[in-house]
Design an enzyme around this catalytic site. Structure first.
Site, PDB file in Angstrom:
ATOM      1  N   LYS A  82      -2.005  -1.673  -3.741  1.00 21.99           N
ATOM      2  CA  LYS A  82      -2.878  -0.491  -3.752  1.00 21.99           C
ATOM      3  C   LYS A  82      -2.024   0.767  -3.831  1.00 21.99           C
ATOM      4  O   LYS A  82      -1.112   0.919  -3.024  1.00 21.99           O
ATOM      5  CB  LYS A  82      -3.731  -0.472  -2.473  1.00 21.99           C
ATOM      6  CG  LYS A  82      -4.692   0.706  -2.379  1.00 21.99           C
ATOM      7  CD  LYS A  82      -5.450   0.679  -1.065  1.00 21.99           C
ATOM      8  CE  LYS A  82      -6.413   1.847  -0.967  1.00 21.99           C
ATOM      9  NZ  LYS A  82      -7.124   1.887   0.336  1.00 21.99           N
TER      10      LYS A  82
ATOM     11  N   LYS B 180       0.872  -1.182   0.000  1.00 20.33           N
ATOM     12  CA  LYS B 180       0.000   0.000   0.000  1.00 20.33           C
ATOM     13  C   LYS B 180       0.905   1.228   0.000  1.00 20.33           C
ATOM     14  O   LYS B 180       1.634   1.474   0.959  1.00 20.33           O
ATOM     15  CB  LYS B 180      -0.922   0.014   1.215  1.00 20.33           C
ATOM     16  CG  LYS B 180      -1.875   1.203   1.232  1.00 20.33           C
ATOM     17  CD  LYS B 180      -2.798   1.148   2.437  1.00 20.33           C
ATOM     18  CE  LYS B 180      -3.759   2.318   2.457  1.00 20.33           C
ATOM     19  NZ  LYS B 180      -4.644   2.289   3.638  1.00 20.33           N
TER      20      LYS B 180
END
Length: 244
Positions: free
Chosen positions: A165, A112
């Site tokens: 992500k 992320k």
């Protein structure tokens, strides 16, 4: 309801927990995946408990374990820690197992990134950082190697799936994780990516159906086994209409 310890995150009568129960009562066969993170409940706008401007990793992980167990108790099938604190996957796995939720899976936010693509979501949730940014615990967009290190750690700690992500700007990371791990790889098509497409469509610059299905195909081509997108329902309808 927002506080520094973010205790609302594990309130059994909170919005998320009531929603889980409602979905499971209406659609018991549905697979419910829940986000595990404190920032929606934090008055600091961060993914952890803050003291003197510092995120307290171990105290945060303890809160995340309470949140994950409470979500499992409400009926969640998969919990997805998105906080990026060190050691949280193993701690959550131990907490779930100790409470009898051995069949609840963990979808780890492995890579992320400290990205500019989260803006629309943070606007909607009013969860922009109250100070500084999230670069001390989210990953550097310039560093691809860290994703491989985190993937190995998450797998060792008991993750069942690994997520990247944002999605489109990080197709190379999806491919690298797919090549390096036997675990399923998820891609998150985040709010900024979704909003960019929506804005271009509204301007008449892009054909929405064509560009969305091309985007999702690119995720699959890069190696994603799972795709999370705000376009999920619409894309499913388009594919059904096209006979897929």
């Amino acid at each position: 309801l927002k506080t520094n310890p973010a205790c609302e995150a594990y309130n059994p009568e909170g919005h998320v927990h009531r929603t889980i129960r409602m979905i499971k009562e209406k659609y018991p066969e549905a697979i419910v995946v829940t986000d595990v993170a404190l920032d929606p409940y934090s008055d600091q706008g961060h993914d952890g408990v803050v003291e003197n401007g510092v995120i307290l990793n171990d105290i945060t992980v303890n809160q995340l374990c309470k949140q994950a167990v409470s979500q499992a108790r409400a009926g969640a099938d998969i919990v997805a820690p998105s906080d990026m604190q060190d050691g949280r996957v193993g701690a959550i796995r131990d907490a779930l197992d100790s409470e009898g939720f051995t069949n609840v899976s963990i979808l780890a936010y492995t890579a992320k990134y400290a990205s500019a693509y989260y803006g629309p979501f943070r606007d909607a949730l009013d969860s922009h950082p109250g100070f500084g940014d999230k670069k001390t615990y989210q990953q550097d967009p310039a560093n691809g190697q860290e994703a491989l290190i985190e993937a190995a750690l998450d797998a060792e700690e008991g993750a069942d799936m690994l997520m990247v992500k944002p999605g489109m700007p990080y197709l190379d990371i999806i491919r690298r994780l797919k090549d390096a791990s036997d675990l399923p790889i998820a891609a998150y098509h985040v709010s900024g990516e979704y909003s960019m497409l929506k804005a271009a469509v509204e301007k008449g610059w892009l054909n929405e159906k064509d560009v969305v299905l091309e985007t999702l195909t690119c995720f699959k081509r890069a190696g994603a086994d799972i795709i999370l997108t705000y376009y999920a329902k619409q894309a499913a309808q388009w594919m059904k209409e096209d006979g897929y």
